[in-house]
Motif scaffolding. Structure first.
Motif, PDB file in Angstrom:
ATOM      1  N   TYR A 156     -20.011  32.287  -0.527  1.00 36.13           N
ATOM      2  CA  TYR A 156     -19.633  30.935  -0.117  1.00 36.13           C
ATOM      3  C   TYR A 156     -18.201  30.684  -0.576  1.00 36.13           C
ATOM      4  O   TYR A 156     -17.642  31.413  -1.388  1.00 36.13           O
ATOM      5  CB  TYR A 156     -20.589  29.881  -0.672  1.00 36.13           C
ATOM      6  CG  TYR A 156     -21.041  30.120  -2.096  1.00 36.13           C
ATOM      7  CD1 TYR A 156     -20.279  29.689  -3.179  1.00 36.13           C
ATOM      8  CD2 TYR A 156     -22.233  30.776  -2.353  1.00 36.13           C
ATOM      9  CE1 TYR A 156     -20.689  29.911  -4.481  1.00 36.13           C
ATOM     10  CE2 TYR A 156     -22.659  31.010  -3.656  1.00 36.13           C
ATOM     11  CZ  TYR A 156     -21.880  30.571  -4.723  1.00 36.13           C
ATOM     12  OH  TYR A 156     -22.298  30.805  -6.008  1.00 36.13           O
ATOM     13  N   GLY A 157     -17.601  29.634  -0.016  1.00 39.18           N
ATOM     14  CA  GLY A 157     -16.197  29.369  -0.281  1.00 39.18           C
ATOM     15  C   GLY A 157     -15.306  30.208   0.617  1.00 39.18           C
ATOM     16  O   GLY A 157     -15.755  30.870   1.559  1.00 39.18           O
ATOM     17  N   LEU A 158     -14.019  30.191   0.312  1.00 39.24           N
ATOM     18  CA  LEU A 158     -13.020  30.905   1.098  1.00 39.24           C
ATOM     19  C   LEU A 158     -12.186  31.751   0.149  1.00 39.24           C
ATOM     20  O   LEU A 158     -11.625  31.242  -0.824  1.00 39.24           O
ATOM     21  CB  LEU A 158     -12.126  29.914   1.853  1.00 39.24           C
ATOM     22  CG  LEU A 158     -11.115  30.499   2.837  1.00 39.24           C
ATOM     23  CD1 LEU A 158     -11.824  31.137   4.023  1.00 39.24           C
ATOM     24  CD2 LEU A 158     -10.151  29.397   3.314  1.00 39.24           C
ATOM     25  N   ALA A 159     -12.114  33.052   0.431  1.00 41.20           N
ATOM     26  CA  ALA A 159     -11.395  33.957  -0.462  1.00 41.20           C
ATOM     27  C   ALA A 159      -9.958  33.498  -0.682  1.00 41.20           C
ATOM     28  O   ALA A 159      -9.233  33.217   0.275  1.00 41.20           O
ATOM     29  CB  ALA A 159     -11.421  35.367   0.091  1.00 41.20           C
ATOM     30  N   GLY A 160      -9.554  33.404  -1.920  1.00 45.68           N
ATOM     31  CA  GLY A 160      -8.215  32.970  -2.312  1.00 45.68           C
ATOM     32  C   GLY A 160      -8.217  32.682  -3.799  1.00 45.68           C
ATOM     33  O   GLY A 160      -9.265  32.647  -4.442  1.00 45.68           O
ATOM     34  N   ASN A 161      -7.044  32.461  -4.383  1.00 45.27           N
ATOM     35  CA  ASN A 161      -6.985  32.198  -5.826  1.00 45.27           C
ATOM     36  C   ASN A 161      -6.245  30.906  -6.158  1.00 45.27           C
ATOM     37  O   ASN A 161      -5.740  30.737  -7.267  1.00 45.27           O
ATOM     38  CB  ASN A 161      -6.354  33.383  -6.560  1.00 45.27           C
ATOM     39  CG  ASN A 161      -4.963  33.733  -6.048  1.00 45.27           C
ATOM     40  OD1 ASN A 161      -4.420  33.039  -5.199  1.00 45.27           O
ATOM     41  ND2 ASN A 161      -4.397  34.821  -6.578  1.00 45.27           N
ATOM     42  N   ASP A 162      -6.189  29.989  -5.178  1.00 42.91           N
ATOM     43  CA  ASP A 162      -5.546  28.693  -5.393  1.00 42.91           C
ATOM     44  C   ASP A 162      -6.563  27.753  -6.044  1.00 42.91           C
ATOM     45  O   ASP A 162      -7.506  27.288  -5.393  1.00 42.91           O
ATOM     46  CB  ASP A 162      -5.062  28.128  -4.056  1.00 42.91           C
ATOM     47  CG  ASP A 162      -4.328  26.795  -4.219  1.00 42.91           C
ATOM     48  OD1 ASP A 162      -4.233  26.310  -5.368  1.00 42.91           O
ATOM     49  OD2 ASP A 162      -3.862  26.252  -3.202  1.00 42.91           O
ATOM     50  N   ILE A 163      -6.377  27.458  -7.333  1.00 44.93           N
ATOM     51  CA  ILE A 163      -7.376  26.651  -8.058  1.00 44.93           C
ATOM     52  C   ILE A 163      -7.268  25.166  -7.722  1.00 44.93           C
ATOM     53  O   ILE A 163      -8.052  24.350  -8.236  1.00 44.93           O
ATOM     54  CB  ILE A 163      -7.249  26.856  -9.572  1.00 44.93           C
ATOM     55  CG1 ILE A 163      -5.841  26.487 -10.060  1.00 44.93           C
ATOM     56  CG2 ILE A 163      -7.597  28.290  -9.960  1.00 44.93           C
ATOM     57  CD1 ILE A 163      -5.690  26.542 -11.582  1.00 44.93           C
ATOM     58  N   THR A 164      -6.337  24.792  -6.851  1.00 50.55           N
ATOM     59  CA  THR A 164      -6.285  23.405  -6.367  1.00 50.55           C
ATOM     60  C   THR A 164      -7.038  23.257  -5.049  1.00 50.55           C
ATOM     61  O   THR A 164      -7.180  22.141  -4.547  1.00 50.55           O
ATOM     62  CB  THR A 164      -4.822  22.960  -6.173  1.00 50.55           C
ATOM     63  OG1 THR A 164      -4.222  23.737  -5.125  1.00 50.55           O
ATOM     64  CG2 THR A 164      -4.033  23.148  -7.457  1.00 50.55           C
TER      65      THR A 164
END
Length: 944
Positions: A768-776
């Motif tokens: 689940y969610g969307l792959a990425g590393n933006d914690i905002t």
């Protein structure tokens, strides 16, 4: 159609050419016949070899007078004048080592001296086979200077030449009497499991470099030719039996048996037949590496998420809040199969020479062959998992017409996986029959938390208690009164994990081996086939100024695993490919300079067509033309394999998904989401397919680093993994062959440039969610949480790297005949590769080749009357092994083999004692496979 009519017309035009016939015999100085001697017409490509009694017969379009050149390994060159048609000659060869004058065919598809070969070539002769220090001729190939083995099992060895090879060496082709004996489903050869008997081998030739220009897409990093004996020339009943022992640190000392029988007879000048039968039985080199796959500590007592390399079932894990990731207990590989391996091979063929007694010399040697081969048995194969191949079966059926100027061949390869199964899923589903994953993890979590609350346990104590409770329903606690101080009740009473050897375990193993559904079984099915035809025509009788050949091939793949390997759950997958080639060869400068130029076009229905040109020069300097310099350039290509395209295989911790566009939607799986993920509002299950796998994801390396550091900046995102396409190579090679002061010298150097190099990409998809590393970004945060909790799926994908790969190396071989009949040999190989890692940081090259290799041999087959011996040693430097199963370091190793033989001429027999890996520890060639132990055999061969 016009092309084929033209070729047919050329066949019949040949009838008008007159022929000269020559017959004779070749013997040594002791008046003993020399089988396998090469007889060649000087100034022509016509040639033949002597039969078992040293006799020969050949035809040529040259008119007398002309000269024959007769050569054989261990003897000098002899030239004989032919002055009339139907002349009979008797040739006596003097002892002298002349390996450079042996005749080979594979390099240019036409007879030529090995010193004039346009590319590097290795050869194993009848004499080499007789004197090998290994248990079989095939294992003896490892003593050739260009060969390195990758050993997956006792009887499953894969040849590696010039690198980029795992056990599944899809860049290397192996032909047995012209038939590609690779697995139809897997697209790589199965060692000698459906090869030749030691009794039936006539010659072996190895081209270690790219050979696509003549042999097509799969001859990318080398090709091996194994040629059998013709029943017209090698007749009689031959047999051997070898008994011995194997010694292994894990498997112990066990019996070894190898038996072979060959029967061949020419009933008339027109009709001959032969049959071969071999059977081998031994105990497996048991794989027992307990290192953690992810590099953690060994054992659950030290590592809650332990996943042992040769332990299976412990791949099943779950993320528990306030605890971390926990894995189930597993089983040793050696408990999941009987470790008994065997191999039975049988082949039979009939050979017809319709015009053997005809006065028409052009068609006189034409031969029609019908053959059927089968191979079956048990072994272990290592790919993405470890597979117990049980009662596997593979057959090849061939029909061929051979003539000195052409051949037309067709064959079908078919296989049946029999009772083969994935040992990882066997363990996983045996565990589930004892206690489901939900029951096990629920019991673990309950016991872990209750022991901390009720008994004040720390993390390590709580883990030990919880594992005992979940795995074996243990409720007692040392130091605390009562049988159940916490009052815990397991979700499943009775035996929670079946112990190996118990009736419950045996029954569960038999049950999972009978089911092909990976959710409850481990069986895989395969009845794939390859239909192949090829042809070649040499125009030498029609065009005199040069040697010109044309040829082609056509192949159909039929993949039929019923959805257990490929995504063929709705029926077999079929696709075709074909190729056409031509070659021009001519000598200049008083036959000192030989030019060879060829080009081939190949087309797969799934990809654009590919051209593969090759050009080479060989210059023979010196008064005797004994300084031979060669230079070659060629391009090659490799089409993606059936696995690269259509695999859809769940191997537990990962899934392998092929890269054909249609395969992305054909593959799908439904996976459970952790309790922590469900509590956040996510569904309890998620369905993923190949589109998700090749779409937005994280690199596996970055996920492993993030799990260690918890630094989100370590996560690297893959926007889209490109679909696989053919890879290309430009191959440059220089070489030198000569005989100087009794030394046979062979030096070669090569430089390969690979573009669109096919590679595997290992990616991780969050549930689940969307792959990425933006914690905002909340979608990225959800994906990061999924990764942390274990709500993720790892995929092995098939793609091409954007990096340019260079590989290069040098080979040096020396052979010298010294005092009396002692022959000394030595070789050295250096191999390396490089690429710009910044272009593709995730690229895993899988070179799997030592940088340095050295080999030596001492041989004397006539130390004193009827007695011979041989010693071979090989050493390689430490190197890194990478594969879809496991990575690691292969240590530097030295191996010594030896043999002693005693001939009994009165019964045409040889008694032979061999020892392999003498006096050394077990050694490793494949991370995850068993170490190779020692083999000692005593055998007798009766070969009239």
């Amino acid at each position: 159609m016009k092309i084929y009519l033209f070729i047919v017309s050329l066949f019949f035009c040949g009838i008008t050419y007159s022929q000269t016939s020559v017959t004779g015999s070749v013997k040594d100085s002791k008046n003993e016949p020399i089988p396998g001697a090469n007889v060649k017409v000087i100034g022509d490509t016509s040639g033949t070899v002597t039969d078992a009694d040293g006799n020969f017969s050949l035809s040529t379009t040259k008119k007398p007078p002309f000269e024959l050149e007769v050569t054989s390994v261990g003897f000098g060159v002899k030239k004989v004048n032919v002055t009339s048609n139907n002349q009979k000659i008797a040739v006596t060869l003097a002892d002298e080592e002349t390996k450079l004058d042996e005749i080979v065919i594979s390099a240019s598809r036409t007879p030529e001296r090995i010193r004039e070969s346009p590319v590097t070539i290795e050869r194993m002769t009848l004499r080499d086979i007789k004197n090998t220090t290994s248990p079989t001729f095939y294992e003896g190939l490892e003593n050739l200077k260009e060969v390195h083995f990758n050993t997956s099992s006792f009887n499953f060895k894969s040849i590696n030449t010039r690198g980029f090879a795992t056990v599944a060496n899809t860049r290397f082709m192996q032909l047995v009497d012209g038939m590609d004996n690779s697995s139809p489903a897997l697209n790589f050869n199965l060692g000698n499991l459906i090869g030749l008997s030691d009794l039936d081998v006539h010659s072996v030739e190895l081209l270690p470099g790219a050979s696509s220009a003549l042999y097509g897409a799969n001859a990318f990093n080398g090709i091996l030719f194994m040629n059998s004996k013709n029943p017209f020339e090698f007749q009689g009943i031959s047999t051997y039996i070898k008994r011995g022992i194997t010694n292994h640190e894990v498997a112990g000392t066990n019996e070894f048996l190898d038996f072979g029988l060959r029967a061949a007879w020419a009933f008339t000048p027109h009709f001959a037949a032969k049959a071969n039968f071999t059977y081998m039985r031994a105990t497996e080199w048991i794989a027992a590496d307990d290192r953690d796959v992810n590099g953690g500590l060994v054992g659950h007592a030290n590592n809650r998420n332990y996943d042992g390399l040769n332990f299976f079932g412990d791949e099943v894990s779950n993320f528990l809040s306030n605890v971390g990731t926990i894995s189930r207990d597993g089983y040793r590989e050696q408990d999941l199969n009987d470790n008994e391996i065997n191999n039975l091979k049988f082949d039979a063929s009939i050979h017809v020479r319709p015009w053997a007694t005809s006065s028409n010399q052009y068609w006189k040697d034409t031969e029609i062959i019908a053959q059927h081969k089968v191979g079956l048995g048990n072994t272990v194969y290592q790919g993405g998992s470890r597979y117990a191949l049980r009662n596997f079966f593979m057959s090849q059926t061939r029909a061929e017409i051979k003539h000195k100027n052409f051949f037309i061949r067709g064959y079908v390869s078919a296989e049946d996986a029999g009772d083969s199964y994935d040992m990882r899923f066997a363990a996983i589903n045996i565990n589930r029959r004892a206690k489901t994953d939900v029951q096990w993890f629920t019991d673990y979590a309950t016991a872990y938390l209750q022991s901390q609350i009720g008994l004040g346990f720390n993390g390590g104590q709580a883990d030990a208690f919880a594992r005992g409770f979940a795995t074996n329903n243990i409720t007692t606690v040392p130091g605390f009164p009562g049988a159940n101080p916490l009052g815990l009740t397991p979700l499943l009473n009775g035996q929670a994990q079946f112990q190996p050897g118990t009736p419950e375990f045996v029954n569960a193993l038999a049950d999972v081996r009978s089911s092909a559904d990976v959710s409850n079984g481990a069986l895989f099915k395969d009845q794939s086939r390859i239909w192949h035809s090829d042809w070649n025509y040499n125009l030498r009788d029609h065009i005199s100024f040069a040697d010109i050949q044309v040829g082609g091939s056509f192949r159909t793949y039929v993949l039929d695993s019923q959805g257990t390997i490929f995504t063929d759950f709705d029926g077999p997958i079929r696709y075709d490919e074909y190729g056409l080639y031509t070659q021009f060869q001519k000598k200049f400068m008083e036959d000192r300079l030989k030019l060879t130029a060829s080009i081939r076009y190949d087309k797969s229905e799934l990809f654009d067509g590919q051209f593969s040109p090759r050009v080479s020069f060989v210059y023979s300097a010196g008064e005797r033309k004994n300084h031979n310099f060669r230079a070659s350039f060629q391009t090659g290509f490799r089409n993606p394999t059936t696995q690269d395209l259509f695999i859809g295989l769940n191997v537990g911790p990962r899934a392998l998904v092929g890269s054909a566009a249609s395969n992305l939607t054909r593959y799908s799986e439904t996976i459970n989401v952790s309790n922590a993920g469900v509590l956040e509002g996510n569904p309890s299950t998620v369905t993923l397919n190949g589109v998700n796998a090749y779409g937005l994801s994280y690199t596996s390396e970055s996920v492993q680093k993030f799990l260690q550091t918890q630094n989100t900046n370590d996560l690297a995102t893959v926007q889209q993994t490109p679909l696989v396409k053919p890879e290309q190579v430009k191959a440059f090679e220089l070489g030198y062959k000569s005989r100087i002061n009794g030394f046979d010298i062979d030096i070669n150097g090569y430089f390969n440039i690979y573009n669109d190099f096919m590679s595997g990409a290992r990616v991780v998809v969050p549930f689940y969610g969307l792959a990425g590393n933006d914690i905002t970004n909340q979608a990225n945060i959800n994906a990061i949480n999924a990764i942390s909790r274990g709500d993720r799926r790892t995929y092995d994908l098939y793609t091409n790297t954007t990096a340019v790969i260079n590989s290069y190396g040098v080979g040096l071989g020396l052979v010298k005949k010294v005092y009396k009949d002692f022959e000394l040999s030595a070789s050295y190989n250096w191999a390396a590769f490089d690429y710009d890692e910044t272009v593709d940081p995730a690229f895993r090259p899988m070179f799997n080749t030592p940088e340095h290799r050295a080999k030596f041999g001492i041989n004397n087959d006539n130390l004193f009357k009827n007695f011979g011996f041989g010693i071979n040693g090989r050493w390689w430097s430490e190197y890194e092994w990478t594969s879809t199963f496991a990575d690691g370091t292969i240590p530097s190793t030295f191996v010594l083999d030896a043999q002693m033989s005693y001939a009994i001429p009165s019964i045409k027999s040889v008694i032979k004692l061999t020892g392999s890996n003498i006096g050394s520890n077990d050694y490793l060639q494949v991370i995850g496979a068993g170490r190779v132990g020692q083999i000692y055999t005593l055998g007798i061969t009766i070969n009239p």
